[in-house]
Design a protein around this motif. Structure first.
Motif, PDB file in Angstrom:
ATOM      1  N   GLU A  86      -6.741   6.767   1.544  1.00 40.05           N
ATOM      2  CA  GLU A  86      -6.126   7.693   0.597  1.00 40.05           C
ATOM      3  C   GLU A  86      -6.169   7.142  -0.830  1.00 40.05           C
ATOM      4  O   GLU A  86      -6.459   7.878  -1.781  1.00 40.05           O
ATOM      5  CB  GLU A  86      -4.677   7.982   0.994  1.00 40.05           C
ATOM      6  CG  GLU A  86      -4.550   8.859   2.220  1.00 40.05           C
ATOM      7  CD  GLU A  86      -3.111   9.169   2.574  1.00 40.05           C
ATOM      8  OE1 GLU A  86      -2.202   8.871   1.771  1.00 40.05           O
ATOM      9  OE2 GLU A  86      -2.894   9.710   3.673  1.00 40.05           O
ATOM     10  N   ILE A  87      -5.902   5.862  -0.978  1.00 38.71           N
ATOM     11  CA  ILE A  87      -5.929   5.236  -2.312  1.00 38.71           C
ATOM     12  C   ILE A  87      -7.356   5.225  -2.850  1.00 38.71           C
ATOM     13  O   ILE A  87      -7.585   5.521  -4.024  1.00 38.71           O
ATOM     14  CB  ILE A  87      -5.330   3.809  -2.254  1.00 38.71           C
ATOM     15  CG1 ILE A  87      -3.819   3.915  -1.983  1.00 38.71           C
ATOM     16  CG2 ILE A  87      -5.616   3.044  -3.533  1.00 38.71           C
ATOM     17  CD1 ILE A  87      -3.165   2.594  -1.622  1.00 38.71           C
ATOM     18  N   GLU A  88      -8.315   4.907  -2.000  1.00 40.13           N
ATOM     19  CA  GLU A  88      -9.719   4.916  -2.424  1.00 40.13           C
ATOM     20  C   GLU A  88     -10.144   6.317  -2.858  1.00 40.13           C
ATOM     21  O   GLU A  88     -10.832   6.470  -3.879  1.00 40.13           O
ATOM     22  CB  GLU A  88     -10.607   4.435  -1.276  1.00 40.13           C
ATOM     23  CG  GLU A  88     -12.054   4.287  -1.665  1.00 40.13           C
ATOM     24  CD  GLU A  88     -12.903   3.752  -0.530  1.00 40.13           C
ATOM     25  OE1 GLU A  88     -14.114   4.087  -0.516  1.00 40.13           O
ATOM     26  OE2 GLU A  88     -12.390   3.030   0.317  1.00 40.13           O
ATOM     27  N   LEU A 145      -3.822   4.500   4.545  1.00 39.99           N
ATOM     28  CA  LEU A 145      -3.392   4.357   3.156  1.00 39.99           C
ATOM     29  C   LEU A 145      -4.517   3.840   2.267  1.00 39.99           C
ATOM     30  O   LEU A 145      -4.677   4.299   1.138  1.00 39.99           O
ATOM     31  CB  LEU A 145      -2.167   3.437   3.071  1.00 39.99           C
ATOM     32  CG  LEU A 145      -0.860   4.041   3.576  1.00 39.99           C
ATOM     33  CD1 LEU A 145       0.217   2.966   3.674  1.00 39.99           C
ATOM     34  CD2 LEU A 145      -0.403   5.175   2.680  1.00 39.99           C
ATOM     35  N   GLU A 146      -5.300   2.893   2.778  1.00 39.27           N
ATOM     36  CA  GLU A 146      -6.430   2.399   1.996  1.00 39.27           C
ATOM     37  C   GLU A 146      -7.420   3.521   1.700  1.00 39.27           C
ATOM     38  O   GLU A 146      -7.931   3.631   0.580  1.00 39.27           O
ATOM     39  CB  GLU A 146      -7.144   1.273   2.744  1.00 39.27           C
ATOM     40  CG  GLU A 146      -6.390  -0.026   2.733  1.00 39.27           C
ATOM     41  CD  GLU A 146      -7.032  -1.115   3.559  1.00 39.27           C
ATOM     42  OE1 GLU A 146      -6.786  -2.290   3.238  1.00 39.27           O
ATOM     43  OE2 GLU A 146      -7.773  -0.808   4.523  1.00 39.27           O
ATOM     44  N   LEU A 149       0.823  -1.213   0.000  1.00 39.83           N
ATOM     45  CA  LEU A 149       0.000   0.000   0.000  1.00 39.83           C
ATOM     46  C   LEU A 149       0.856   1.261   0.000  1.00 39.83           C
ATOM     47  O   LEU A 149       0.533   2.237  -0.676  1.00 39.83           O
ATOM     48  CB  LEU A 149      -0.939   0.013   1.207  1.00 39.83           C
ATOM     49  CG  LEU A 149      -2.095  -0.985   1.175  1.00 39.83           C
ATOM     50  CD1 LEU A 149      -2.784  -1.015   2.524  1.00 39.83           C
ATOM     51  CD2 LEU A 149      -3.076  -0.639   0.076  1.00 39.83           C
ATOM     52  N   SER A 150       1.952   1.243   0.766  1.00 38.34           N
ATOM     53  CA  SER A 150       2.807   2.434   0.816  1.00 38.34           C
ATOM     54  C   SER A 150       3.452   2.703  -0.536  1.00 38.34           C
ATOM     55  O   SER A 150       3.609   3.854  -0.936  1.00 38.34           O
ATOM     56  CB  SER A 150       3.868   2.303   1.915  1.00 38.34           C
ATOM     57  OG  SER A 150       4.777   1.261   1.624  1.00 38.34           O
ATOM     58  N   ALA A 160      -8.155   8.706  -4.016  1.00 44.55           N
ATOM     59  CA  ALA A 160      -7.466   9.028  -5.277  1.00 44.55           C
ATOM     60  C   ALA A 160      -8.124   8.304  -6.455  1.00 44.55           C
ATOM     61  O   ALA A 160      -8.212   8.874  -7.557  1.00 44.55           O
ATOM     62  CB  ALA A 160      -5.994   8.639  -5.179  1.00 44.55           C
ATOM     63  N   ASP A 161      -8.583   7.086  -6.237  1.00 44.05           N
ATOM     64  CA  ASP A 161      -9.226   6.326  -7.316  1.00 44.05           C
ATOM     65  C   ASP A 161     -10.607   6.868  -7.669  1.00 44.05           C
ATOM     66  O   ASP A 161     -11.138   6.572  -8.730  1.00 44.05           O
ATOM     67  CB  ASP A 161      -9.336   4.849  -6.925  1.00 44.05           C
ATOM     68  CG  ASP A 161      -8.002   4.136  -6.951  1.00 44.05           C
ATOM     69  OD1 ASP A 161      -7.037   4.685  -7.542  1.00 44.05           O
ATOM     70  OD2 ASP A 161      -7.903   3.039  -6.374  1.00 44.05           O
ATOM     71  N   GLU A 202       2.086   1.741  -3.463  1.00 49.01           N
ATOM     72  CA  GLU A 202       0.987   2.128  -4.344  1.00 49.01           C
ATOM     73  C   GLU A 202       0.586   3.585  -4.134  1.00 49.01           C
ATOM     74  O   GLU A 202       0.228   4.289  -5.081  1.00 49.01           O
ATOM     75  CB  GLU A 202      -0.228   1.230  -4.083  1.00 49.01           C
ATOM     76  CG  GLU A 202      -1.374   1.445  -5.037  1.00 49.01           C
ATOM     77  CD  GLU A 202      -2.537   0.494  -4.784  1.00 49.01           C
ATOM     78  OE1 GLU A 202      -3.659   0.844  -5.170  1.00 49.01           O
ATOM     79  OE2 GLU A 202      -2.320  -0.584  -4.202  1.00 49.01           O
ATOM     80  N   ALA A 203       0.677   4.054  -2.888  1.00 47.91           N
ATOM     81  CA  ALA A 203       0.301   5.440  -2.569  1.00 47.91           C
ATOM     82  C   ALA A 203       1.482   6.397  -2.715  1.00 47.91           C
ATOM     83  O   ALA A 203       1.367   7.579  -2.380  1.00 47.91           O
ATOM     84  CB  ALA A 203      -0.246   5.507  -1.142  1.00 47.91           C
ATOM     85  N   TYR A 204       2.625   5.909  -3.200  1.00 50.09           N
ATOM     86  CA  TYR A 204       3.839   6.720  -3.353  1.00 50.09           C
ATOM     87  C   TYR A 204       4.257   7.361  -2.026  1.00 50.09           C
ATOM     88  O   TYR A 204       4.675   8.507  -1.973  1.00 50.09           O
ATOM     89  CB  TYR A 204       3.648   7.806  -4.426  1.00 50.09           C
ATOM     90  CG  TYR A 204       3.337   7.223  -5.786  1.00 50.09           C
ATOM     91  CD1 TYR A 204       4.348   6.665  -6.564  1.00 50.09           C
ATOM     92  CD2 TYR A 204       2.047   7.214  -6.277  1.00 50.09           C
ATOM     93  CE1 TYR A 204       4.062   6.114  -7.801  1.00 50.09           C
ATOM     94  CE2 TYR A 204       1.753   6.661  -7.516  1.00 50.09           C
ATOM     95  CZ  TYR A 204       2.770   6.116  -8.273  1.00 50.09           C
ATOM     96  OH  TYR A 204       2.490   5.558  -9.504  1.00 50.09           O
TER      97      TYR A 204
END
Length: 70
Positions: free
Chosen positions: A63-65, A60-61, A34-35, A67-68, A37-39
């Protein structure tokens, strides 16, 4: 009115163990992926507690959600 709580040693020790227990291998692998993937590679560290790893995974999950969703 004052509420008194009954002291429960089993609950206290379980919570304390969770806070100081090292993250599991599964948590470590998930957090590393995850880290990346989230840069945010700095979010991964080998010496995290289980509770801190769980918190970082959750953040992180989210933040990724977010961004998506754009």
């Amino acid at each position: 009115m004052q509420v008194q709580r009954k002291y429960d040693a089993k609950t206290f020790l379980t919570a304390k163990t969770f806070l100081t227990e090292q993250m599991t291998r599964a948590q470590g692998l998930r957090l590393k992926r995850l880290s990346e993937e989230a840069y945010q590679p700095a979010q991964y560290a080998r010496d995290l507690s289980s509770s801190e790893a769980a918190r970082r995974i959750q953040v992180l999950e989210a933040e990724i959600e977010l961004a998506d969703s754009f």
